[in-house]
Design a protein around this motif. Structure first.
Motif, PDB file in Angstrom:
ATOM      1  N   ARG A  41       0.806  -1.221   0.000  1.00  0.00           N
ATOM      2  CA  ARG A  41       0.000   0.000   0.000  1.00  0.00           C
ATOM      3  C   ARG A  41       0.837   1.267   0.000  1.00  0.00           C
ATOM      4  NH1 ARG A  41      -2.832   0.500   5.752  1.00  0.00           N
ATOM      5  NH2 ARG A  41      -3.892   2.068   4.528  1.00  0.00           N
ATOM      6  N   PRO A 155      11.536   1.113 -11.821  1.00  0.00           N
ATOM      7  CA  PRO A 155      12.937   0.950 -11.403  1.00  0.00           C
ATOM      8  C   PRO A 155      13.100   0.403  -9.984  1.00  0.00           C
ATOM      9  CG  PRO A 155      12.604   3.105 -12.421  1.00  0.00           C
ATOM     10  CD  PRO A 155      11.256   2.480 -12.306  1.00  0.00           C
ATOM     11  N   SER A 156      12.186   0.782  -9.065  1.00  0.00           N
ATOM     12  CA  SER A 156      12.404   0.390  -7.672  1.00  0.00           C
ATOM     13  C   SER A 156      11.542  -0.799  -7.257  1.00  0.00           C
ATOM     14  CB  SER A 156      12.160   1.579  -6.751  1.00  0.00           C
ATOM     15  OG  SER A 156      10.827   1.996  -6.884  1.00  0.00           O
ATOM     16  N   ILE A 157      11.160  -1.654  -8.206  1.00  0.00           N
ATOM     17  CA  ILE A 157      10.472  -2.901  -7.855  1.00  0.00           C
ATOM     18  C   ILE A 157      11.324  -3.624  -6.804  1.00  0.00           C
ATOM     19  CG2 ILE A 157      11.620  -4.166  -9.749  1.00  0.00           C
ATOM     20  CD1 ILE A 157       9.041  -5.786 -10.108  1.00  0.00           C
ATOM     21  N   PRO A 158      10.700  -4.276  -5.810  1.00  0.00           N
ATOM     22  CA  PRO A 158      11.520  -4.947  -4.784  1.00  0.00           C
ATOM     23  C   PRO A 158      12.455  -5.983  -5.418  1.00  0.00           C
ATOM     24  CG  PRO A 158       9.228  -4.828  -4.081  1.00  0.00           C
ATOM     25  CD  PRO A 158       9.268  -4.357  -5.507  1.00  0.00           C
ATOM     26  N   HIS A 159      13.683  -6.025  -4.916  1.00  0.00           N
ATOM     27  CA  HIS A 159      14.696  -6.889  -5.515  1.00  0.00           C
ATOM     28  C   HIS A 159      14.294  -8.361  -5.468  1.00  0.00           C
ATOM     29  CE1 HIS A 159      18.585  -8.063  -6.957  1.00  0.00           C
ATOM     30  NE2 HIS A 159      18.916  -8.688  -5.847  1.00  0.00           N
ATOM     31  N   ASP A 160      13.674  -8.789  -4.366  1.00  0.00           N
ATOM     32  CA  ASP A 160      13.307 -10.212  -4.292  1.00  0.00           C
ATOM     33  C   ASP A 160      12.276 -10.561  -5.367  1.00  0.00           C
ATOM     34  OD1 ASP A 160      11.404  -8.695  -2.927  1.00  0.00           O
ATOM     35  OD2 ASP A 160      11.509  -9.872  -1.080  1.00  0.00           O
ATOM     36  N   ALA A 162      12.032  -9.026  -8.243  1.00  0.00           N
ATOM     37  CA  ALA A 162      12.768  -9.000  -9.510  1.00  0.00           C
ATOM     38  C   ALA A 162      13.520 -10.313  -9.721  1.00  0.00           C
ATOM     39  CB  ALA A 162      13.745  -7.822  -9.521  1.00  0.00           C
ATOM     40  N   GLU A 166      13.177 -12.907 -12.791  1.00  0.00           N
ATOM     41  CA  GLU A 166      14.325 -13.261 -13.641  1.00  0.00           C
ATOM     42  C   GLU A 166      14.546 -14.771 -13.659  1.00  0.00           C
ATOM     43  OE1 GLU A 166      17.008  -9.155 -13.479  1.00  0.00           O
ATOM     44  OE2 GLU A 166      17.410 -10.736 -12.007  1.00  0.00           O
ATOM     45  N   LEU A 172      14.371  -8.232 -17.385  1.00  0.00           N
ATOM     46  CA  LEU A 172      13.686  -7.033 -16.891  1.00  0.00           C
ATOM     47  C   LEU A 172      14.284  -5.777 -17.516  1.00  0.00           C
ATOM     48  CD1 LEU A 172      13.327  -7.844 -13.086  1.00  0.00           C
ATOM     49  CD2 LEU A 172      11.940  -8.590 -15.030  1.00  0.00           C
ATOM     50  N   HIS A 386       5.875  14.289  -3.489  1.00  0.00           N
ATOM     51  CA  HIS A 386       6.890  14.762  -4.430  1.00  0.00           C
ATOM     52  C   HIS A 386       6.907  13.815  -5.616  1.00  0.00           C
ATOM     53  CE1 HIS A 386       8.269  16.269  -0.458  1.00  0.00           C
ATOM     54  NE2 HIS A 386       8.546  17.358  -1.143  1.00  0.00           N
TER      55      HIS A 386
ATOM     56  N   ASP B  56      10.814  11.532   1.536  1.00  0.00           N
ATOM     57  CA  ASP B  56      10.337  10.487   0.633  1.00  0.00           C
ATOM     58  C   ASP B  56      11.347  10.209  -0.486  1.00  0.00           C
ATOM     59  OD1 ASP B  56       9.900  12.885  -0.598  1.00  0.00           O
ATOM     60  OD2 ASP B  56       7.756  12.628  -0.860  1.00  0.00           O
ATOM     61  N   PRO B 155      15.568  -8.409   1.974  1.00  0.00           N
ATOM     62  CA  PRO B 155      15.069  -9.040   0.746  1.00  0.00           C
ATOM     63  C   PRO B 155      14.420  -8.052  -0.226  1.00  0.00           C
ATOM     64  CG  PRO B 155      14.381 -10.289   2.681  1.00  0.00           C
ATOM     65  CD  PRO B 155      15.037  -9.049   3.194  1.00  0.00           C
ATOM     66  N   SER B 156      13.743  -7.025   0.291  1.00  0.00           N
ATOM     67  CA  SER B 156      12.994  -6.157  -0.618  1.00  0.00           C
ATOM     68  C   SER B 156      13.703  -4.834  -0.900  1.00  0.00           C
ATOM     69  CB  SER B 156      11.600  -5.898  -0.053  1.00  0.00           C
ATOM     70  OG  SER B 156      11.711  -5.229   1.173  1.00  0.00           O
ATOM     71  N   ILE B 157      15.029  -4.824  -0.802  1.00  0.00           N
ATOM     72  CA  ILE B 157      15.793  -3.641  -1.217  1.00  0.00           C
ATOM     73  C   ILE B 157      15.367  -3.286  -2.648  1.00  0.00           C
ATOM     74  CG2 ILE B 157      17.723  -5.076  -2.056  1.00  0.00           C
ATOM     75  CD1 ILE B 157      19.649  -2.868  -1.152  1.00  0.00           C
ATOM     76  N   PRO B 158      15.245  -1.992  -2.981  1.00  0.00           N
ATOM     77  CA  PRO B 158      14.810  -1.646  -4.340  1.00  0.00           C
ATOM     78  C   PRO B 158      15.744  -2.254  -5.392  1.00  0.00           C
ATOM     79  CG  PRO B 158      14.775   0.293  -2.930  1.00  0.00           C
ATOM     80  CD  PRO B 158      15.435  -0.796  -2.142  1.00  0.00           C
ATOM     81  N   HIS B 159      15.153  -2.757  -6.460  1.00  0.00           N
ATOM     82  CA  HIS B 159      15.929  -3.480  -7.468  1.00  0.00           C
ATOM     83  C   HIS B 159      16.989  -2.593  -8.112  1.00  0.00           C
ATOM     84  CE1 HIS B 159      16.858  -6.558 -10.343  1.00  0.00           C
ATOM     85  NE2 HIS B 159      16.454  -5.849 -11.377  1.00  0.00           N
ATOM     86  N   ASP B 160      16.667  -1.322  -8.370  1.00  0.00           N
ATOM     87  CA  ASP B 160      17.665  -0.458  -9.004  1.00  0.00           C
ATOM     88  C   ASP B 160      18.891  -0.273  -8.103  1.00  0.00           C
ATOM     89  OD1 ASP B 160      16.086   1.071  -7.277  1.00  0.00           O
ATOM     90  OD2 ASP B 160      15.614   2.614  -8.757  1.00  0.00           O
TER      91      ASP B 160
END
Lengths: 446, 446
Positions: A41, A155-160, A162, A166, A172, A386, B56, B155-160
């Motif tokens: 959310r 760009p900031s999709i959660p790495h896990d 992503a 993959e 991606l 912002h 933010d 785990p959920s660090i931003p992918h970029d």
């Protein structure tokens, strides 16, 4: 404290719908197979795309162009929230066709909600959805890697998430299509932005009224006496029998926002004296006569849209630094607003405002901790406080862009003055979303 | 609506400090080189680790074990927020040594703030920081890939950000060390959790009082008459001269929360009748006599900690479904609380509560949209509203775990009953963080 009018107003409004065709187009333009977003959310991209204000657990959205039929958008939500997702993501995007049946979608993108595989990670569920929806070269769900699809992702999709995508054989590529789509507001979005900005003016009116009602403190107060000896500052204002502080004033503002059906979102920043030079002060400082009181109210409405309004007051001032600063900022604001029109670059708006502050003798490029103008002239406002466009970039302003304009000057030893309003760029200039009066001396506004 | 006492209370409190040694230990245990987190103000892991309630825009945290000297933690913040980061991340973690100098850190981890390279992406800045702080085998900042360091990341660090770190020659491994550390609360955290839960009880008292003051509506009301014809539901309650709705009631609650210095965080969910079966209803429904009114208040305090309190009321009920449901839920709550002690598994607490609801004739494993008990018995509460431990996992409860206990039964056609409190697990059981009375008939509480 009883409310209701805003809620009644919102029931009569046109539904807030997101046109997903720019996302479909971005997929096609990039020669990709789908767009995928994963977030909870607090992910404003996902909130914008789905209108689903889900829980603090992740959901996924997959958008797939379909040849010769309706493009598809599937929201994979936690199962306990199926009903809410159906209502917010699917039902709100339906409209009646000429045959009176509500079985079509306003933008031609067919939406559905899925809640299966609840134990799986949202990224894994998104990967499964991609496999289901695209299917080409699919050997069934057992296949670990089953193709070389390309997915567009924020760009900031959660790495896990992503990594799940993959590993399932998807390449991606990041896209700024969502940010671009968000920057230009629809009439329904402007309606929500105006409404929450009006709530911000009600909060500001409360703050100004409290300041106007306050009395210059009695220097017989003991703790105040000590402070005075130490730094020659005047005793705090008194309101309703007690010293007025930034925390007390903030609570007054926030209670008004709550009664209007919007939330303060932790963003009611009130600084007094030196803490007014802090850009986002949410601590508790005494409010003293003769010092700047900088009030920045940025509520969030029920649909997620943000307001942003700042004014600065001084009770019983002596017309020194703060009055010169106020004149400079008021003038820079006028200049900036006059500069805003389609085709103007955001950076030119900032440049003009900064030059005006410089003409008044304030450093237009002050560094961190220095006196002068330390920040950008503004920023886009929407589902995020912002967002695009920033008012220092090379972006050309276009009709439908909504920006906060907020020149300010600060002196870390003295205080700060900022005036902020939100405008929408029109065909030939700009228009305030809500008006609030000016003047450094507070007046009763309620 | 004037506040102040909570602010005064908070000034006397011990500082809220995070012990970073579990993070340092996790790095050592994994034979990794550093821990890296990247996120904005909505990232609760980063909020917990740094206590910095930044903007933010993203900040980065790098934690590095150092042989033979103090371990290091560096927060890379947006430059306009340096002062706030210094105060919240660095100054709050300092303590005076026996020599009276405040130059040591409470957990032995030396903290600093950096704000350089503001134009760079937070992930790029984090990669630069890692290079600066570890340095081994470093050929200078020009080297694209300069080593094979291993970094622990959430785990959920931003992918970029993850991609920037990987491109700079770092292998990433995810860690649950932060979630584990967050689950067990310190005394200072418990203090904040009690305080925000007390604010939740004040909000609930307002809602209960409004319900107690409400009158059974006049069926002469036209729209109500229509509704009655259609579905035989009774006319809505009236309060202060107008029909009472969930939106009006929510605004009353939220104004009290704001006046207490906490925010509703968009999480004051109030359902009435069928919408009480919706787990997180934030829409606007009329509140009718004889129907369940489910009120769930989950404010966020100034330090970020969450409260969570739910009660259910019925005005002028006839003792039907809702009274049986209330008795069942009250009993399940007692059973669940009795089960909570160190060593008990979270799943066993859920199992006992579910069995009790089953004994009262409610389906203890109801699926989505069915009647019965549809969710877990509870969840951890801290900086996030939902965090470890969940009350359905195999996790063993330990002293310092804080969990919301929230049995409930629902019937989508009728309504819902839920009772929720937050407890801390003690050495031999559990303890409520704040008390709020029971009873399905609302009483004036203010």
């Amino acid at each position: 404290m009883s409310g209701g009018s805003d809620a009644a107003e919102s029931r009569d409004r046109s539904p807030l719908r997101t046109d997903l065709t720019p996302i479909v187009d971005a997929v096609a333009d990039a020669d990709a197979d789908a767009f995928v977003a994963v977030g909870d959310r607090f992910d404003d991209d996902l909130r914008y795309l789905t209108r689903f204000a889900g829980p603090d657990r992740p959901s996924a959205l997959v958008v797939v162009p379909v040849d010769g039929a309706a493009d598809r958008a599937v929201c994979c939500a936690p199962s306990l929230f199926r009903e809410q997702a159906e209502r917010e993501f699917v039902a709100s995007a339906r409209e009646r066709g000429s045959d009176g049946r509500a079985d079509r979608f306003h933008d031609g993108v067919a939406r559905e909600v899925r809640t299966e595989r609840v134990g799986d990670h949202a990224g894994e569920r998104a990967a499964g959805l991609v496999r289901d929806l695209i299917g080409a070269g699919d050997d069934g769900p057992e296949t670990e890697s089953d193709g070389d699809r390309t997915l567009l992702v924020p760009p900031s999709i959660p790495h896990d998430a992503a990594v799940y995508l993959e590993r399932a054989g998807n390449a991606l590529a990041s896209t700024d299509a969502v940010a671009t789509a968000r920057a230009r507001k629809t009439d329904a979005e402007l309606d929500r932005l105006r409404s929450v900005q009006r709530a911000a003016t009600a909060g500001m009116a409360r703050a100004e009224t409290v300041l106007a009602e306050s009395e210059v403190g009695d220097s017989a107060d003991e703790s105040v006496g000590e402070a005075r000896t130490e730094d020659r500052r005047r005793p705090p204002l008194r309101w309703e029998g007690a010293p007025l502080t930034t925390e007390r004033l903030r609570r007054e503002v926030n209670a008004v926002l709550a009664a209007r059906g919007v939330r303060d979102a932790g963003d009611t920043a009130i600084g007094a004296g030196p803490s007014a030079a802090d850009l986002h002060f949410v601590g508790d400082d005494p409010i003293r006569p003769g010092e700047t009181v900088l009030i920045d109210v940025s509520p969030r409405g029920p649909d997620g849209y943000r307001g942003d309004l700042a004014r600065t007051f001084v009770v019983d001032g002596d017309g020194g630094w703060e009055r010169r600063a106020y004149l400079a900022v008021e003038s820079a604001r006028e200049v900036a607003l006059g500069e805003i029109e389609p085709g103007a670059t955001a950076a030119s708006v900032h440049g003009e405002a900064a030059a005006e502050l410089g003409a008044y003798g304030f450093d237009p490029n002050a560094g961190e901790g220095e006196a002068g103008f330390t920040h950008d002239t503004g920023h886009g406002v929407g589902v995020s406080l912002h967002e695009s466009p920033s008012l220092s970039s090379g972006t050309e302003l276009r009709p439908g862009h909504v920006v906060a304009v907020e020149p300010g000057v600060y002196d870390p030893d003295v205080g700060g003055v900022r005036l902020e309003d939100v405008v929408v760029v029109t065909e030939d200039g700009c228009e305030l979303l809500a008006e609030y009066s000016f003047g450094i001396v507070p007046r009763e506004r309620e």
